[in-house]
Design an enzyme around this catalytic site. Sequence first.
Site, PDB file in Angstrom:
ATOM      1  N   THR A 132      21.644  49.823   4.634  1.00 55.68           N
ATOM      2  CA  THR A 132      21.412  50.533   5.897  1.00 55.68           C
ATOM      3  C   THR A 132      22.089  49.830   7.073  1.00 55.68           C
ATOM      4  OG1 THR A 132      19.639  50.994   7.490  1.00 55.68           O
ATOM      5  CG2 THR A 132      19.221  49.232   5.978  1.00 55.68           C
ATOM      6  N   ASP A 133      22.336  50.589   8.128  1.00 52.50           N
ATOM      7  CA  ASP A 133      22.889  49.985   9.352  1.00 52.50           C
ATOM      8  C   ASP A 133      21.839  49.152  10.096  1.00 52.50           C
ATOM      9  OD1 ASP A 133      21.289  52.085  10.298  1.00 52.50           O
ATOM     10  OD2 ASP A 133      22.827  52.940  11.616  1.00 52.50           O
ATOM     11  N   GLU A 134      20.554  49.309   9.701  1.00 50.89           N
ATOM     12  CA  GLU A 134      19.489  48.626  10.448  1.00 50.89           C
ATOM     13  C   GLU A 134      19.553  47.110  10.276  1.00 50.89           C
ATOM     14  OE1 GLU A 134      15.701  50.593  10.308  1.00 50.89           O
ATOM     15  OE2 GLU A 134      16.619  52.509   9.849  1.00 50.89           O
ATOM     16  N   TYR A 158      11.256  46.213   7.126  1.00 53.03           N
ATOM     17  CA  TYR A 158      12.161  47.023   6.297  1.00 53.03           C
ATOM     18  C   TYR A 158      13.583  46.483   6.375  1.00 53.03           C
ATOM     19  CZ  TYR A 158      15.461  50.788   5.227  1.00 53.03           C
ATOM     20  OH  TYR A 158      16.536  51.505   4.749  1.00 53.03           O
ATOM     21  N   LYS A 162      15.977  44.676   3.510  1.00 52.78           N
ATOM     22  CA  LYS A 162      17.293  45.206   3.097  1.00 52.78           C
ATOM     23  C   LYS A 162      18.376  44.156   3.336  1.00 52.78           C
ATOM     24  CE  LYS A 162      18.267  48.789   1.738  1.00 52.78           C
ATOM     25  NZ  LYS A 162      18.285  49.361   0.371  1.00 52.78           N
TER      26      LYS A 162
HETATM   27  P1  NAD Z   1      13.306  57.307  -0.485  1.00 56.63           P
HETATM   28  O1  NAD Z   1      12.140  56.505   0.021  1.00 56.63           O
HETATM   29  O2  NAD Z   1      13.335  58.765  -0.246  1.00 56.63           O
HETATM   30  O3  NAD Z   1      13.447  57.100  -2.062  1.00 56.63           O
HETATM   31  C1  NAD Z   1      13.306  55.863  -2.688  1.00 56.63           C
HETATM   32  C2  NAD Z   1      13.215  56.094  -4.196  1.00 56.63           C
HETATM   33  O4  NAD Z   1      13.115  54.811  -4.839  1.00 56.63           O
HETATM   34  C3  NAD Z   1      11.992  56.902  -4.625  1.00 56.63           C
HETATM   35  O5  NAD Z   1      12.369  57.870  -5.585  1.00 56.63           O
HETATM   36  C4  NAD Z   1      11.072  55.854  -5.237  1.00 56.63           C
HETATM   37  O6  NAD Z   1      10.224  56.384  -6.255  1.00 56.63           O
HETATM   38  C5  NAD Z   1      12.078  54.864  -5.802  1.00 56.63           C
HETATM   39  N1  NAD Z   1      11.515  53.514  -5.960  1.00 56.63           N
HETATM   40  C6  NAD Z   1      10.814  52.811  -5.039  1.00 56.63           C
HETATM   41  N2  NAD Z   1      10.465  51.610  -5.547  1.00 56.63           N
HETATM   42  C7  NAD Z   1      10.995  51.561  -6.799  1.00 56.63           C
HETATM   43  C8  NAD Z   1      11.012  50.553  -7.809  1.00 56.63           C
HETATM   44  N3  NAD Z   1      10.390  49.383  -7.637  1.00 56.63           N
HETATM   45  N4  NAD Z   1      11.657  50.809  -8.960  1.00 56.63           N
HETATM   46  C9  NAD Z   1      12.271  52.000  -9.144  1.00 56.63           C
HETATM   47  N5  NAD Z   1      12.285  52.985  -8.233  1.00 56.63           N
HETATM   48  C10 NAD Z   1      11.655  52.762  -7.076  1.00 56.63           C
HETATM   49  O7  NAD Z   1      14.575  56.590   0.113  1.00 56.63           O
HETATM   50  P2  NAD Z   1      15.963  57.224   0.613  1.00 56.63           P
HETATM   51  O8  NAD Z   1      15.796  57.669   2.014  1.00 56.63           O
HETATM   52  O9  NAD Z   1      16.468  58.178  -0.400  1.00 56.63           O
HETATM   53  O10 NAD Z   1      16.869  55.917   0.645  1.00 56.63           O
HETATM   54  C11 NAD Z   1      17.582  55.496  -0.527  1.00 56.63           C
HETATM   55  C12 NAD Z   1      18.320  54.202  -0.215  1.00 56.63           C
HETATM   56  O11 NAD Z   1      19.224  54.414   0.850  1.00 56.63           O
HETATM   57  C13 NAD Z   1      17.403  53.049   0.205  1.00 56.63           C
HETATM   58  O12 NAD Z   1      17.887  51.869  -0.396  1.00 56.63           O
HETATM   59  C14 NAD Z   1      17.549  53.003   1.718  1.00 56.63           C
HETATM   60  O13 NAD Z   1      17.355  51.697   2.204  1.00 56.63           O
HETATM   61  C15 NAD Z   1      18.986  53.463   1.879  1.00 56.63           C
HETATM   62  N6  NAD Z   1      19.305  54.126   3.158  1.00 56.63           N
HETATM   63  C16 NAD Z   1      18.530  55.182   3.576  1.00 56.63           C
HETATM   64  C17 NAD Z   1      18.865  55.831   4.766  1.00 56.63           C
HETATM   65  C18 NAD Z   1      18.066  57.023   5.252  1.00 56.63           C
HETATM   66  O14 NAD Z   1      18.318  57.498   6.367  1.00 56.63           O
HETATM   67  N7  NAD Z   1      17.126  57.567   4.478  1.00 56.63           N
HETATM   68  C19 NAD Z   1      19.966  55.405   5.514  1.00 56.63           C
HETATM   69  C20 NAD Z   1      20.725  54.321   5.050  1.00 56.63           C
HETATM   70  C21 NAD Z   1      20.384  53.701   3.857  1.00 56.63           C
HETATM   71  P1  TYD Z   2      12.923  57.422  11.178  1.00 61.13           P
HETATM   72  O1  TYD Z   2      13.246  58.781  10.657  1.00 61.13           O
HETATM   73  O2  TYD Z   2      11.614  56.796  10.782  1.00 61.13           O
HETATM   74  O3  TYD Z   2      14.147  56.461  10.832  1.00 61.13           O
HETATM   75  P2  TYD Z   2      14.459  54.939  11.315  1.00 61.13           P
HETATM   76  O4  TYD Z   2      13.257  54.365  11.956  1.00 61.13           O
HETATM   77  O5  TYD Z   2      14.762  54.282  10.010  1.00 61.13           O
HETATM   78  O6  TYD Z   2      15.620  55.029  12.242  1.00 61.13           O
HETATM   79  O7  TYD Z   2      12.954  57.480  12.759  1.00 61.13           O
HETATM   80  C1  TYD Z   2      14.112  57.884  13.450  1.00 61.13           C
HETATM   81  C2  TYD Z   2      13.851  57.673  14.924  1.00 61.13           C
HETATM   82  O8  TYD Z   2      12.810  58.567  15.338  1.00 61.13           O
HETATM   83  C3  TYD Z   2      13.343  56.274  15.229  1.00 61.13           C
HETATM   84  O9  TYD Z   2      13.894  55.869  16.500  1.00 61.13           O
HETATM   85  C4  TYD Z   2      11.847  56.429  15.344  1.00 61.13           C
HETATM   86  C5  TYD Z   2      11.697  57.847  15.882  1.00 61.13           C
HETATM   87  N1  TYD Z   2      10.478  58.557  15.463  1.00 61.13           N
HETATM   88  C6  TYD Z   2       9.690  59.210  16.415  1.00 61.13           C
HETATM   89  O10 TYD Z   2       9.979  59.179  17.634  1.00 61.13           O
HETATM   90  N2  TYD Z   2       8.578  59.874  15.987  1.00 61.13           N
HETATM   91  C7  TYD Z   2       8.201  59.917  14.677  1.00 61.13           C
HETATM   92  O11 TYD Z   2       7.153  60.518  14.339  1.00 61.13           O
HETATM   93  C8  TYD Z   2       9.031  59.261  13.708  1.00 61.13           C
HETATM   94  C9  TYD Z   2       8.674  59.266  12.241  1.00 61.13           C
HETATM   95  C10 TYD Z   2      10.174  58.598  14.144  1.00 61.13           C
END
Ligand code: NAD
Ligand code: TYD
Length: 352
Positions: A132-134, A158, A162
């Site tokens: 992630t970019d975070e 989180y 990561k």
């Molecule tokens: P998500 O929470 O929707 O899905 C995570 C999946 O991992 C789930 O299916 C869960 O069952 C599985 N999981 C969790 N713990 C596990 C374990 N111990 N063993 C096996 N499986 C396990 O997450 P997402 O939003 O799809 O994100 C996927 C990846 O991309 C993550 O690594 C996250 O850090 C990264 N990422 C997400 C975003 C975003 O905006 N969602 C952006 C950048 C990077």
């Molecule tokens: P989120 O989808 O949780 O992603 P991340 O925190 O990983 O960026 O949140 C996106 C942005 O929206 C973040 O600045 C937090 C804000 N946010 C709200 O303002 N209200 C909400 O209920 C949630 C879940 C997030």
Amino acid sequence: MILVTGGAGFIGSNFILGWLGRTDEPVINLDLLTYAGNPANLAAVAAHPRYAFHRGDIGDQALVESVLQGGDVRAIVHFAAESHVDRSIHGPDAFVQTNVVGTFRLLEAARRHWQSLPAGRRDGFRFLHVSTDEVYGSLRPDAPPFRETDRYEPNSPYSASKAASDHLVRSYHHTYGLPVVTTNCSNNYGPYQFPEKLIPLCIHNALAGKPLPIYGDGRQIRDWLYVADHCTAIERVLADGRPGETYNIGGWNEQPNIDVVRSLCAILDEEQPRSGGGGYAEQITYVKDRPGHDRRYAIDARKIERELGWRPAETFATGIRKTIRWYLGHGDWVASVVSGGYREWVDRQYGQ
Ligand code: NAD
Ligand code: TYD
């Protein structure tokens, strides 16, 4: 074939659906099915001849090794993680266990598998770590977007977990020569996102007549990317990314949260006008801010464009409308996720 971890989650399931549609290569999905993993996301391919599912923990090294040995795995695409910042604030333990220890165990299993491959196939092996970019922390308003060379300054449990996993992945390349690539992507949105994250939460609450909670002043900025674009970027990095390198992936689309939610309300007003009249924006409610809330993220995605020719296909305007239409057309999916119905099914189907 490839092994995907966390393929029943939001991005992983979009990736597997795209992969089976675009390539001829089999895929194994290893997923623990935590609250965030939903087998219904992959119902359309459950019986696909090139798809196999294993329920299990990435931290179970023996299990991962047996899965790797059982298949002819030439690459691992590692999505599995605890992914929600707010949950990491309430309970950081699971984030350290899965994101740090789990990734470490997975790396160990991958290293053993890779070392057991015939010499001619070792160079072609890939461990693609999805991050992630975070990890870069929070940008000042006038700062340039994150580059791959920026220092890591994670601020939440989180992002810290990561960041730790990114460092472990890096070390396995530097120390053991494991052919790894890491991607650091900005905020995703699109189909199958769990309605705890901002965009699906607001779509769901809007339709349910509930408040749309905006943390603090709503001026925090994120760089939103449509999930299918993230998946094609990962495919490009898997195909041609250089081992040991990291690639930033983003949408060139920085927006304050309040603007995102206002756009979403305006589209919902067109697609499904409120039954009682008035606009969905009336439901916007400012609430207490998230502790340690990062102010701004933005990605400089020039490296992946220059080296691998990737750019996002969707603009925010096209991607958000597709997303809203998907949620409007999949009320049953949302209802089962929100009611916990799918968890009951998971417990029945897979046991505890
Ligand atoms: P998500 O929470 O929707 O899905 C995570 C999946 O991992 C789930 O299916 C869960 O069952 C599985 N999981 C969790 N713990 C596990 C374990 N111990 N063993 C096996 N499986 C396990 O997450 P997402 O939003 O799809 O994100 C996927 C990846 O991309 C993550 O690594 C996250 O850090 C990264 N990422 C997400 C975003 C975003 O905006 N969602 C952006 C950048 C990077
Ligand atoms: P989120 O989808 O949780 O992603 P991340 O925190 O990983 O960026 O949140 C996106 C942005 O929206 C973040 O600045 C937090 C804000 N946010 C709200 O303002 N209200 C909400 O209920 C949630 C879940 C997030």
